[in-house]
Design an enzyme around this catalytic site. Structure first.
Site, PDB file in Angstrom:
ATOM      1  N   GLN A 191      -0.661  11.423 -12.544  1.00 14.83           N
ATOM      2  CA  GLN A 191      -1.814  10.799 -11.943  1.00 14.83           C
ATOM      3  C   GLN A 191      -2.333  11.837 -11.023  1.00 14.83           C
ATOM      4  O   GLN A 191      -3.591  11.788 -10.656  1.00 14.83           O
ATOM      5  CB  GLN A 191      -1.532   9.393 -11.171  1.00 14.83           C
ATOM      6  CG  GLN A 191      -1.430   8.181 -12.222  1.00 14.83           C
ATOM      7  CD  GLN A 191       0.235   8.147 -12.635  1.00 14.83           C
ATOM      8  OE1 GLN A 191       0.971   9.003 -12.574  1.00 14.83           O
ATOM      9  NE2 GLN A 191       0.428   6.989 -13.184  1.00 14.83           N
ATOM     10  N   ASP A 232       1.105   0.048  -3.577  1.00 19.44           N
ATOM     11  CA  ASP A 232       1.152  -1.009  -4.252  1.00 19.44           C
ATOM     12  C   ASP A 232       1.502  -2.252  -3.556  1.00 19.44           C
ATOM     13  O   ASP A 232       1.267  -3.232  -4.146  1.00 19.44           O
ATOM     14  CB  ASP A 232       2.137  -0.725  -5.659  1.00 19.44           C
ATOM     15  CG  ASP A 232       1.379   0.321  -6.481  1.00 19.44           C
ATOM     16  OD1 ASP A 232       1.726   1.593  -5.854  1.00 19.44           O
ATOM     17  OD2 ASP A 232       0.469   0.067  -7.149  1.00 19.44           O
ATOM     18  N   LYS A 242       4.029   5.045  -5.997  1.00 16.17           N
ATOM     19  CA  LYS A 242       4.410   5.521  -7.108  1.00 16.17           C
ATOM     20  C   LYS A 242       5.712   6.307  -7.166  1.00 16.17           C
ATOM     21  O   LYS A 242       5.908   6.993  -5.876  1.00 16.17           O
ATOM     22  CB  LYS A 242       3.453   6.662  -7.584  1.00 16.17           C
ATOM     23  CG  LYS A 242       3.525   7.630  -8.847  1.00 16.17           C
ATOM     24  CD  LYS A 242       3.800   6.772  -9.980  1.00 16.17           C
ATOM     25  CE  LYS A 242       2.739   5.933 -10.419  1.00 16.17           C
ATOM     26  NZ  LYS A 242       3.423   4.647 -11.435  1.00 16.17           N
TER      27      LYS A 242
END
Ligand code: MRU
Length: 343
Positions: A191, A232, A242
């Site tokens: 990402q 998150d 992550k």
């Protein structure tokens, strides 16, 4: 352009194709949106919040319903499907629940549809606004000339627009500060290299790509002024983000570099502790193939044992400050988070 939006159905930028191809895909059925979430075509906690909300609206619009009871039953089933896609980002569940409870207030089919869609649209617009606020607060931490290390993608693509960690950087740049970014590639799904590098370059922001294993050397060489990541889920004792974020936080502490986490209020799950959170584990193919999309170019023996958690938890004592839309929150977090966010 927004990462995810409503246009007679749910439309979203397919993030699995970037930076090769920029494509907006249509999800006309809730199953299609659930699949897009699972394969990370849409990803990042705030974007998942919007996806959860739009998913409920889609449930109401995807076919015709003769009576309101049947429609509500269908929406509840779709809510379960959407909630089963990914377990870690709490925003997904917040988005689903918020639109679900708005829709349930409707007294007839038409009212349920309108309530669901207008609540989903509110979530999306609020996300853009709160990211701007977060950016304004967080930009105060960045001095002109700073180099910021970031991990994964917490930018426009991970939100409806502007971004959280990258939103802070964007806001500082908008204020006229010269900011350089070091982006970690973020194995295994990259990402950082595919999305963060791409979107910063689109905006003309100076970005240098490194592999995850190079985070130590850039800090040791004095090339990093601070690190900013997204989240998150933030619980009472840890930040979930992550996989690899924890490594960056430990390295930052070792080198006395501030480590900041930028996230909206809806990422906080303050009633929980790290031990209560499920960390998603993903497929072995993500680690053994160079290109997961076409499952070609082996980079490991096919039958090797694999451990592939998608997130890790960073204890809050590694976090120098939490950047939210309500302001920057400093330790002690057990006192200051409830005070700032009203929990
Ligand atoms: O698996 P992903 O790509 O959904 O993981 C995303 C992250 O870990 C982001 O850093 C996080 O959601 C914050 S996004 C503003």
């Amino acid at each position: 352009m927004r990462t995810i939006f409503w246009d007679d159905c749910v439309k979203l930028i397919d993030q699995t194709l970037l930076p090769d191809r920029f494509e907006v895909i249509k999800c006309k059925r809730v199953e299609e949106l659930a699949d897009a979430i699972k394969r990370l075509a849409v990803r990042g906690a705030p974007a998942l919040e919007a996806a959860g909300g739009y998913g409920i609206a889609l449930a109401a619009y995807e076919r015709d319903f003769a009576e309101v009871g049947e429609l509500k039953e269908h929406i509840r089933k779709c809510a379960e499907l959407l909630a089963s896609t990914r377990p870690t980002a709490v925003n997904l569940f917040y988005g689903i629940e918020r639109v679900l409870s708005a829709a349930m207030q409707g007294e007839n089919v038409e009212e349920v549809k309108l309530l669901a869609l207008s609540e989903a649209e509110k979530i999306a617009s609020e996300d853009v606004e709160r990211n701007r606020q977060m950016g304004k607060h967080g930009a105060k931490l960045l001095k002109d000339g700073f180099t910021v290390l970031t991990y994964c993608n917490a930018g426009r693509l991970a939100t409806v627009d502007w971004g959280t960690a990258l939103g802070v950087i964007r806001s500082a740049v908008e204020e006229g500060k010269k900011i350089k970014v070091i982006a970690c590639e973020t194995r295994p799904l990259n990402q950082g290299s595919r999305l963060t590098a791409w979107e910063l370059m689109q905006d003309g922001i100076d970005v240098t790509l490194i592999t995850d294993s190079m985070a130590g050397i850039v800090m040791q060489k004095g090339l990093v002024d601070c690190a900013i990541v997204g989240a998150d889920r933030i619980v009472r004792d840890a930040v979930f983000n992550k996989i690899g974020t924890y490594t960056v936080a430990v390295l930052a502490k070792e080198h006395s570099i501030p480590f900041y986490v930028a996230a909206p209020e809806t990422t906080f799950d303050w009633g929980k502790e790290a031990k209560d959170v499920v960390i998603e584990e993903r497929s072995r193919e993500e680690l053994i193939y160079c290109n997961i999309k076409c499952k070609r170019s082996l980079i490991a023996p096919t039958d090797v044992g694999v451990f592939n958690p998608a997130f890790d938890s960073t204890p809050l004592n590694y976090v120098s400050a939490l950047i939210t839309e309500k302001g920057v929150i400093y330790p002690p977090y057990d006192e200051n988070v409830p005070k700032a966010l009203g929990f």
